[in-house]
Write an enzyme that holds these catalytic residues in place. Sequence first.
Site, mmCIF file in Angstrom:
data_model
loop_
_atom_site.group_PDB
_atom_site.id
_atom_site.type_symbol
_atom_site.label_atom_id
_atom_site.label_comp_id
_atom_site.label_asym_id
_atom_site.label_seq_id
_atom_site.Cartn_x
_atom_site.Cartn_y
_atom_site.Cartn_z
ATOM 1 C CB CYS A 21 -0.940 0.017 1.203
ATOM 2 S SG CYS A 21 -0.144 0.343 2.766
ATOM 3 C CB CYS A 24 3.510 -0.483 3.171
ATOM 4 S SG CYS A 24 2.614 -1.184 4.584
ATOM 5 C CB CYS A 116 -1.128 -3.457 2.121
ATOM 6 S SG CYS A 116 0.645 -3.338 2.373
ATOM 7 C CB CYS A 119 0.254 -2.887 6.692
ATOM 8 S SG CYS A 119 -0.821 -2.183 5.429
ATOM 9 C CG ASP A 352 -6.822 -12.860 66.319
ATOM 10 O OD1 ASP A 352 -6.259 -13.074 65.237
ATOM 11 O OD2 ASP A 352 -6.359 -13.198 67.427
HETATM 12 ZN ZN LIG Z 1 0.540 -1.508 3.872
#
Ligand SMILES: [Zn+2]
Length: 537
Positions: A21, A24, A116, A119, A352
């Site tokens: 993509c 990226c 993509c 990713c 106690d």
């Molecule tokens: Zn990507």
Amino acid sequence: MLPLKEKDKPIVQKLLSAGCCARCVLRFCCVSVHAPYRQPQEEILKQLRAFISDTSSGQDSSESNRAETEAPTAAGSETCDDPPCKRAKLEPGVDPGQPEVQAAATRQEDGDSHVCVVCLGVLQELCGTVQASKIAEAVKSENYEFDAMVLSVSLPAQLCVREHSCWLHVKKEVREKAMVLSKDDVVQVKEAFKWIMQGLVAKELGGVAVVTKSPFEVGVEFTHPDTDSDCHFLASTCPDCFKPTKNKESVFTRMAVVKALEKIPDARFLRHYPSPPARPGASCSPQDVQCLHLSVFVAGRYNKFCRSLPQTPWLIDGERRMESSVEELIAAPILSGFRADGFNFSSSGREDVDVRTLGNGRPFAMELLNPHRSSFSRVQMKQLQEAINASSDKIRVRDLQVVSREAMSRMKEGEEEKTKSYTALVWTQKTIRREDIRFIDDIKDLTLDQKTPLRVLHRRALAVRQRVIHSMSTRFLDPHHFYLGLKTQAGTYIKEFVHGDFGRTTPNLCQLLSSDTDILELDVESVDVDWPPAIPE
Ligand SMILES: [Zn+2]
Ligand SMILES: *[C@@H]1O[C@H](CO)[C@@H](O)[C@H](O)[C@H]1NC(C)=O
Ligand SMILES: *[C@@H]1O[C@H](CO)[C@@H](O)[C@H](O)[C@H]1NC(C)=O
């Protein structure tokens, strides 16, 4: 304008035709300014295309396509020389030279959306205003009070494998761009996601600060079951990396995968995994947004006025023996005030069930788990304290305050050295006169040897512990009763000192008075721990 240089061109070309993509592509070009990522992805893609076609200087794109076709082979012969590697590269659908891939590249040119290869959609439609508003809605629905938050992202482990595969695909070109660049210079998916989303989520939430450090964390998780098997080949290359661990569904954790990828030689990786990665069918699935606020710690001192109230819920074989407990009475109003999911109670020692705690009370601290509200003014803390006081006659609380986790340890440290004061109502078998008990007032620093009391032997190891009674005072009541005041080292068993515990505590009051004696009532008068600090009324 994208901050790209001439030498980025082959990288952009290779990645686009490999099915990366637009964002990226920016990542692998090591673009570390945030603004370009924040543009709509179609816009980035348009600019990337303009950028590459600009170099082909009027030439049609088929030439650049041809250049791409040759590149992987060149890269392949450089990164690994053995034939199996090349075979891997020639697998159908992997070699960008294959018609199928070219068709895909053309589809992409046509603006046809695809997921993509690296990713898996995280930086595509999973990263934008629609997703930001979904995250914001999920956060709002949980009703937290906060003015800052951290956005954390959990990605499927196979993204690392795909990232590595893609890195090998363009390693040569990135190196040519600048010898100093390495895989670490590639911007991480997680980072790019945050650069884009933080501002969008903040805006949706009406301007809260989305920062890198905050006690309030909003976790976004993506999974992609279709490609989970991407990681599997690593198991045989690094068996040590993938040891089954408790609480983990799969051995293929992100950490383990990263470790295995660091160990595997490039040639071996390329024999087992396509480079660039195969095209996925669908995007990642976003999981439910997880909100978590770090624990808040609250401390104070409590009084207990009731002789039938245990400190913690008293359960025998899962059955409740007492309807309530000190910690539950204190916790209920605090939990609802802080809107916490749960709590963890601790105190400086404990009494106690039949012992009262008077005076300034016993220091306690509580960890509040996942509080939905965490900010309280002094006045609001006072109101909370009032609510606790009003909720029951059995307990009271003072000095209620928010403390740090570190400060809490102050309550426990040096606990053994602290002193505690008690009043015991003592019965004697022998008749006594006022003057028969007066000598007790003069006893100072009496050291006791206390064998673990019979009544606690089921939960404490058998041992002889030395404890000191610093001083005592008596108040005559009648020929068989008197009040005994004691100032002792913390951890002294008072009941056992009075009745002797069948000779397991020596010396004891029976020996001192040469009479059978027993304890009828016991009150803690003070716990001398100077934490938490007193709060002036
Ligand atoms: Zn990507
Ligand atoms: C309660 O505190 C103990 C000791 O600090 C810790 O081990 C435990 O995990 C805590 N419990 C929860 C639910 O946080
Ligand atoms: C709660 O009770 C304690 C003990 O009696 C007292 O010291 C404290 O002032 C009370 N606090 C409020 C806010 O009522």
